[in-house]
Scaffold this motif. Structure first.
Motif, PDB file in Angstrom:
ATOM      1  N   THR A   1      44.961 -31.353  28.316  1.00  0.00           N
ATOM      2  CA  THR A   1      45.362 -32.086  29.515  1.00  0.00           C
ATOM      3  C   THR A   1      44.168 -32.315  30.432  1.00  0.00           C
ATOM      4  OG1 THR A   1      45.981 -30.062  30.691  1.00  0.00           O
ATOM      5  CG2 THR A   1      47.722 -31.239  29.482  1.00  0.00           C
ATOM      6  N   ASP A   2      43.265 -31.361  30.491  1.00  0.00           N
ATOM      7  CA  ASP A   2      42.053 -31.530  31.297  1.00  0.00           C
ATOM      8  C   ASP A   2      41.036 -30.474  30.890  1.00  0.00           C
ATOM      9  OD1 ASP A   2      42.142 -29.212  33.597  1.00  0.00           O
ATOM     10  OD2 ASP A   2      44.164 -29.935  33.118  1.00  0.00           O
ATOM     11  N   MET A   3      39.766 -30.768  31.197  1.00  0.00           N
ATOM     12  CA  MET A   3      38.717 -29.795  30.920  1.00  0.00           C
ATOM     13  C   MET A   3      37.520 -30.091  31.797  1.00  0.00           C
ATOM     14  SD  MET A   3      37.615 -30.880  27.075  1.00  0.00           S
ATOM     15  CE  MET A   3      37.601 -32.576  26.570  1.00  0.00           C
ATOM     16  N   GLY A   4      36.783 -29.036  32.057  1.00  0.00           N
ATOM     17  CA  GLY A   4      35.565 -29.156  32.844  1.00  0.00           C
ATOM     18  C   GLY A   4      34.566 -28.120  32.385  1.00  0.00           C
ATOM     19  N   ILE A   5      33.303 -28.401  32.639  1.00  0.00           N
ATOM     20  CA  ILE A   5      32.247 -27.494  32.206  1.00  0.00           C
ATOM     21  C   ILE A   5      31.179 -27.411  33.286  1.00  0.00           C
ATOM     22  CG2 ILE A   5      30.938 -29.299  31.006  1.00  0.00           C
ATOM     23  CD1 ILE A   5      30.424 -27.144  28.764  1.00  0.00           C
ATOM     24  N   ARG A   6      30.614 -26.237  33.414  1.00  0.00           N
ATOM     25  CA  ARG A   6      29.496 -26.029  34.334  1.00  0.00           C
ATOM     26  C   ARG A   6      28.327 -25.550  33.483  1.00  0.00           C
ATOM     27  NH1 ARG A   6      29.087 -25.778  39.746  1.00  0.00           N
ATOM     28  NH2 ARG A   6      31.346 -25.884  39.818  1.00  0.00           N
ATOM     29  N   PHE A   7      27.256 -26.342  33.463  1.00  0.00           N
ATOM     30  CA  PHE A   7      26.070 -25.991  32.689  1.00  0.00           C
ATOM     31  C   PHE A   7      25.173 -25.086  33.520  1.00  0.00           C
ATOM     32  CE2 PHE A   7      27.537 -30.088  31.054  1.00  0.00           C
ATOM     33  CZ  PHE A   7      27.712 -29.756  29.718  1.00  0.00           C
ATOM     34  N   LEU A   8      24.732 -23.999  32.921  1.00  0.00           N
ATOM     35  CA  LEU A   8      23.957 -22.984  33.632  1.00  0.00           C
ATOM     36  C   LEU A   8      22.516 -22.869  33.143  1.00  0.00           C
ATOM     37  CD1 LEU A   8      26.747 -20.274  33.563  1.00  0.00           C
ATOM     38  CD2 LEU A   8      26.215 -21.859  35.433  1.00  0.00           C
ATOM     39  N   ALA A   9      22.288 -23.176  31.874  1.00  0.00           N
ATOM     40  CA  ALA A   9      20.948 -23.078  31.284  1.00  0.00           C
ATOM     41  C   ALA A   9      20.937 -23.921  30.018  1.00  0.00           C
ATOM     42  CB  ALA A   9      20.620 -21.625  30.944  1.00  0.00           C
ATOM     43  N   PRO A  10      19.769 -24.422  29.620  1.00  0.00           N
ATOM     44  CA  PRO A  10      19.724 -25.176  28.366  1.00  0.00           C
ATOM     45  C   PRO A  10      19.959 -24.257  27.178  1.00  0.00           C
ATOM     46  CG  PRO A  10      17.507 -24.876  29.244  1.00  0.00           C
ATOM     47  CD  PRO A  10      18.458 -24.340  30.271  1.00  0.00           C
ATOM     48  N   CYS A  11      20.578 -24.803  26.155  1.00  0.00           N
ATOM     49  CA  CYS A  11      20.781 -24.058  24.915  1.00  0.00           C
ATOM     50  C   CYS A  11      19.891 -24.684  23.853  1.00  0.00           C
ATOM     51  CB  CYS A  11      22.247 -24.102  24.488  1.00  0.00           C
ATOM     52  SG  CYS A  11      22.557 -23.182  22.970  1.00  0.00           S
ATOM     53  N   ARG A  12      18.903 -23.928  23.406  1.00  0.00           N
ATOM     54  CA  ARG A  12      17.967 -24.426  22.398  1.00  0.00           C
ATOM     55  C   ARG A  12      18.098 -23.645  21.096  1.00  0.00           C
ATOM     56  NH1 ARG A  12      14.923 -25.051  27.320  1.00  0.00           N
ATOM     57  NH2 ARG A  12      14.656 -27.278  27.697  1.00  0.00           N
ATOM     58  N   SER A  13      19.293 -23.167  20.849  1.00  0.00           N
ATOM     59  CA  SER A  13      19.575 -22.386  19.639  1.00  0.00           C
ATOM     60  C   SER A  13      20.999 -22.698  19.201  1.00  0.00           C
ATOM     61  CB  SER A  13      19.437 -20.890  19.952  1.00  0.00           C
ATOM     62  OG  SER A  13      20.468 -20.480  20.857  1.00  0.00           O
ATOM     63  N   ASP A  14      21.472 -21.972  18.201  1.00  0.00           N
ATOM     64  CA  ASP A  14      22.877 -22.073  17.857  1.00  0.00           C
ATOM     65  C   ASP A  14      23.704 -21.659  19.074  1.00  0.00           C
ATOM     66  OD1 ASP A  14      21.988 -22.757  15.360  1.00  0.00           O
ATOM     67  OD2 ASP A  14      22.590 -20.883  14.400  1.00  0.00           O
ATOM     68  N   LEU A  15      24.923 -22.108  19.105  1.00  0.00           N
ATOM     69  CA  LEU A  15      25.798 -21.889  20.262  1.00  0.00           C
ATOM     70  C   LEU A  15      26.921 -20.931  19.893  1.00  0.00           C
ATOM     71  CD1 LEU A  15      26.452 -22.979  23.174  1.00  0.00           C
ATOM     72  CD2 LEU A  15      27.962 -24.632  22.034  1.00  0.00           C
ATOM     73  N   ALA A  16      27.038 -19.848  20.644  1.00  0.00           N
ATOM     74  CA  ALA A  16      28.173 -18.934  20.500  1.00  0.00           C
ATOM     75  C   ALA A  16      29.233 -19.357  21.504  1.00  0.00           C
ATOM     76  CB  ALA A  16      27.745 -17.493  20.747  1.00  0.00           C
ATOM     77  N   VAL A  17      30.474 -19.446  21.043  1.00  0.00           N
ATOM     78  CA  VAL A  17      31.578 -19.925  21.870  1.00  0.00           C
ATOM     79  C   VAL A  17      32.667 -18.861  21.873  1.00  0.00           C
ATOM     80  CG1 VAL A  17      33.210 -21.810  22.230  1.00  0.00           C
ATOM     81  CG2 VAL A  17      31.009 -22.269  21.115  1.00  0.00           C
ATOM     82  N   ARG A  18      33.079 -18.442  23.061  1.00  0.00           N
ATOM     83  CA  ARG A  18      34.106 -17.402  23.203  1.00  0.00           C
ATOM     84  C   ARG A  18      35.205 -17.901  24.131  1.00  0.00           C
ATOM     85  NH1 ARG A  18      29.699 -12.723  24.423  1.00  0.00           N
ATOM     86  NH2 ARG A  18      28.708 -12.782  22.365  1.00  0.00           N
ATOM     87  N   ALA A  19      36.371 -18.157  23.544  1.00  0.00           N
ATOM     88  CA  ALA A  19      37.509 -18.681  24.307  1.00  0.00           C
ATOM     89  C   ALA A  19      38.559 -17.595  24.493  1.00  0.00           C
ATOM     90  CB  ALA A  19      38.116 -19.868  23.574  1.00  0.00           C
ATOM     91  N   ARG A  20      39.176 -17.601  25.693  1.00  0.00           N
ATOM     92  CA  ARG A  20      40.235 -16.633  25.997  1.00  0.00           C
ATOM     93  C   ARG A  20      41.314 -17.337  26.817  1.00  0.00           C
ATOM     94  NH1 ARG A  20      41.311 -14.037  30.449  1.00  0.00           N
ATOM     95  NH2 ARG A  20      39.273 -14.453  31.384  1.00  0.00           N
ATOM     96  N   VAL A  21      42.550 -17.232  26.338  1.00  0.00           N
ATOM     97  CA  VAL A  21      43.676 -17.828  27.057  1.00  0.00           C
ATOM     98  C   VAL A  21      43.881 -17.071  28.363  1.00  0.00           C
ATOM     99  CG1 VAL A  21      46.170 -18.280  26.992  1.00  0.00           C
ATOM    100  CG2 VAL A  21      44.779 -18.613  24.920  1.00  0.00           C
TER     101      VAL A  21
END
Length: 139
Positions: A82-102
């Motif tokens: 329905t909606d989403m937003g993101i706040r970027f804090l630092a550049p990612c110059r490697s693989d990305l680890a993603v951790r989601a929690r309801v």
């Protein structure tokens, strides 16, 4: 940990989603209301600052959020963002680890928080994604 049969069903559903294959998403763990995955960095997809493209980071966050909800709603759940937003804090110059929690598994709405980290564990972005449970709208 979640029930092994539920995990199998979720993995089978995820395997049918084209973007999972395109970005080589590797789901590393499920927990009740949670999903963790690694998305390899492809420099061919970099953004303007020679780092992981922000739009792809949000795509990864959106996907992990959905998969986290599957652990509570079931692999056959009908969901949509329905909606989403993101706040970027630092550049990612490697693989990305993603951790989601309801945050809350609601009757119709499910907000999810997602942390995105680089290989060194630096928090590169935080996202919030909300999904609606389409099946619940018919009840």
């Amino acid at each position: 940990m979640i029930d092994p049969e539920l995990e199998k069903a979720i993995r089978e559903r995820i395997a049918k989603i084209p973007i999972v294959d395109t970005l080589n998403m590797d789901i590393t763990a499920f927990s009740p209301g949670g999903c963790e995955m690694i998305v390899p960095r492809k420099t061919a997809y970099d953004g303007v600052y020679e780092s992981f493209h922000g739009g792809l980071m949000l795509t990864a966050a959106d996907s992990a959020a959905c998969f986290a909800i599957f652990t509570l709603a079931g692999a056959d759940a009908k969901l949509t963002t329905t909606d989403m937003g993101i706040r970027f804090l630092a550049p990612c110059r490697s693989d990305l680890a993603v951790r989601a929690r309801v945050i809350k598994f609601g009757r119709t709405l499910c907000p999810v928080t997602v942390d995105l980290l680089d290989d060194e564990g630096t928090l590169t972005a935080v996202a919030q994604v909300s999904y609606i449970r389409i099946d619940a709208l018919r009840d």
